[in-house]
Enzyme design. Structure first.
Site: not given
Ligand code: COA
Length: 566
Positions: A331-335, A356
């Site tokens: 998926g997308v994102g840093s993790v 994707e």
């Molecule tokens: N409650 C509230 N906020 C939370 C949280 C929780 N349980 N867990 C994480 N966060 C916040 C983080 O603190 C961070 O906040 P910031 O932007 O203010 O720093 C933000 O959410 C993003 O977290 P991060 O750990 O940097 O996540 P990421 O860059 O790995 O992205 C998703 C994680 C879920 C947002 C991203 O993967 C996503 O949009 N997923 C949905 C779409 C998807 O999965 N597509 C894949 C198909 S290709």
């Protein structure tokens, strides 16, 4: 006197000897001088006359004139003619030399054609603006700032758009990406598509479009649209040609099985079929992709990656996965990116990817010789990743295919290939439901994107997240998620930095204990267990025990106090 004569007598012999010696020496000197004397010439007389004294100076060096003037032309160039000789008298304004002006003439021609080009762009832009089709880089942010977006779908990551979605200015329709093209073709998304704007690296002689690093739903939109605007971006390398495989399925009831059985199968055309009769405007552009940096890979992400690799090894041992795994979706994102990068140090070889978005982690795998092939719909690198891609495009092009989103996210293909789907959760609950989109149940983060397409249809569905967020004030594992994107029926494996929970074949109450034990942070484990046990008692061990008045209290506590801790 007596005394003196006495002394003379005493030393008379000595005195005589000294006198004698003096006489001999004086005689010798006179003899010697007489012997070496130069004879004096006889004198002559002459009349004094005037004349030139000639003197020859022999030396090497530069002769410089007493007065000189430096002459140079304002532009440099080769001299083709010099119109004066040395010591000529010249006047102000007189042509002294002629320069070769071939290069200058070429430059003038180039600037003239650029001018004409800009004039054409200006004219086109005026027309585009008139029909509301002005193409703007950073479309989302720019349009949102101009209050130009009323409705938005299906996935976004822009801060300004997010702000307006969460303040009620923009109506956001968050939908599975695999559904978009078909719903648009049928007119469910606000009617028929009037204008399609697509970024391209080139247009073929037949008017077909060679897209750039992103394909998405462009092919389907172009098929439906009356007006097609092609933005030819010269900052995107032409070598991207050949990376695409465009296949648009027929709509029901005429649809056939998508003939793709391996991640690297080619089933379509290397361009978007279009034709010049459809292309209304061509807009040249040289703006590079504005890409987002990814967070650096931290210890937590490395730990998650480690847990997954160990799990995969166990699965191979038990014969549930082949040695090179199954096609990976990430998926997308840093993790997600960090987890994929972690596979570089894994023992797995010949990996393939059916996903994707292609992020930097995939380049790491390709560079490490671990990845044989990656199929996606767009390349979304970090700024560094983009440089890497361009620098080594010839190599990456052999190993990457970009497909329409309808194919890259097709449930049919995910199920057929037996994809291992690895996506990120914002939070999950003790029973295995996942929230990927909402902060505290109300505010939209990005959107579900393609995570649902894969999660429901994969062979193995994995969700990763840090066990806590916001410095520990939030537990990512809660009694009940504040928004449901992926249900307990779709999810198999959960991974946090603390460990991995495999909940396949477990009932909700069994799942809850495994998830709390393996994935939750120790600060929250006792609170979660306490909730589960009280809920079990209160519901007499119902299938999914909940204390409804308390289920979302962790979220309300955070909103009110800034922490989920009691
Ligand atoms: N409650 C509230 N906020 C939370 C949280 C929780 N349980 N867990 C994480 N966060 C916040 C983080 O603190 C961070 O906040 P910031 O932007 O203010 O720093 C933000 O959410 C993003 O977290 P991060 O750990 O940097 O996540 P990421 O860059 O790995 O992205 C998703 C994680 C879920 C947002 C991203 O993967 C996503 O949009 N997923 C949905 C779409 C998807 O999965 N597509 C894949 C198909 S290709």
């Amino acid at each position: 006197m007596q005394v003196i004569w006495g002394k003379v007598r005493q030393y008379k012999t000595w005195i005589l000897s000294v006198v004698l010696l003096a006489l001999v020496a004086a005689g010798g000197t006179v003899y010697y001088q007489g012997k070496n004397a130069v004879p004096v010439a006889a004198g002559t007389t002459m009349t004094v006359v005037r004349g030139d004294i000639q003197s020859v100076v022999s030396a090497t060096g530069t002769i410089s004139a007493l007065n000189s003037v430096e002459i140079s032309s304002r532009v440099t160039g080769l001299l083709t003619d010099v119109k004066v000789k040395e010591n000529d008298m010249v006047k102000a304004g007189q042509v002294l030399a002629v320069l070769d002006d071939t290069t200058l003439k070429a430059q003038v021609a180039q600037y003239r054609s650029q001018l004409e080009n800009y004039a054409t762009i200006y004219e086109r832009s005026k027309k585009l603006a008139a029909i509301g089709g002005q193409s703007i880089q950073q479309l989302d942010g720019a349009l949102a700032q101009a209050n130009g977006v009323a409705r938005r779908l299906p996935y976004q990551t822009n801060d300004e758009i997010r702000k307006q979605i969460n303040s009620g200015k923009i109506q956001y329709i968050d939908m599975h990406l695999s559904h978009v093209a078909q719903q648009s073709r049928y007119g469910f998304l606000g009617g028929k598509v009037d204008v399609a704007i697509v970024e391209a690296v080139a247009i073929t002689e037949e008017g077909h479009i060679i897209p750039s690093t992103s394909l998405g739903n462009a092919a389907s939109f172009i098929q439906s649209a009356d007006i097609v605007i092609v933005e030819v971006n010269t900052s995107q390398p032409l070598e991207l040609e050949g990376m695409h495989d465009v296949y648009i399925p027929l709509d029901p009831p005429h649809r056939l099985p998508i003939p793709l059985v391996k991640a690297d199968d080619r089933i379509g055309t290397p361009y978007i079929p279009c034709g010049f009769d459809k292309i209304t405007y061509i807009v040249p552009c040289d703006l590079p992709d504005a890409v987002r940096p990814l967070a650096p890979i931290d210890e937590d992400a490395k730990a998650m990656s480690g847990h997954l690799i160990e799990f995969f090894q166990q699965e191979i041992k038990q014969g549930r996965l082949p040695k090179n795994l199954l096609p990976l979706q990430s998926g997308v994102g840093s993790v997600a990116n960090a987890v994929v990068s972690g596979l570089v140090d894994s023992p797995f070889e010949d990996l393939s990817v059916f996903t994707e978005v292609i992020q930097d982690g995939m380049f790491d795998l390709i560079d490490a010789g671990k990845l044989t092939f990656a199929s996606g719909t767009s390349i979304t690198p970090s700024p560094d990743g983009l440089k890497r891609l361009y620098a080594n495009l010839a190599e990456y092009r052999k190993k990457i295919i970009l497909r329409p989103q309808e194919i890259s996210n097709s449930p049919e293909i995910a199920r057929r290939l037996g994809v291992i789907a690895m996506n990120t959760a914002i939070e999950l609950d003790i029973y295995g439901h996942v929230n990927s989109t909402h902060i505290m149940g109300t505010k939209m983060m990005n959107g579900i994107g393609g995570s649902g397409d894969y999660a429901r249809n994969a062979y193995l569905t994995v969700f990763c997240t840090n066990s806590v967020a916001k410095g520990g004030a939030i537990s990512s594992i809660v009694p009940m998620v504040s928004h449901f994107d992926h249900t307990e029926h779709d999810t198999h494996i959960f991974v946090t930095e603390r460990g991995l929970a495999d909940v396949r074949g477990l009932s909700p109450k069994e799942r809850a204990r495994v998830i709390i034990d393996k994935c939750a942070h120790p600060d929250y484990q006792p609170m979660l267990l306490d909730y589960l046990e009280r809920a079990e008692k209160a519901t007499s061990f119902a299938h999914t025990p909940h204390l409804l008045e308390e289920a979302l209290s962790w979220h309300t506590r955070f909103v009110q106090t800034g922490t989920m801790k009691k």
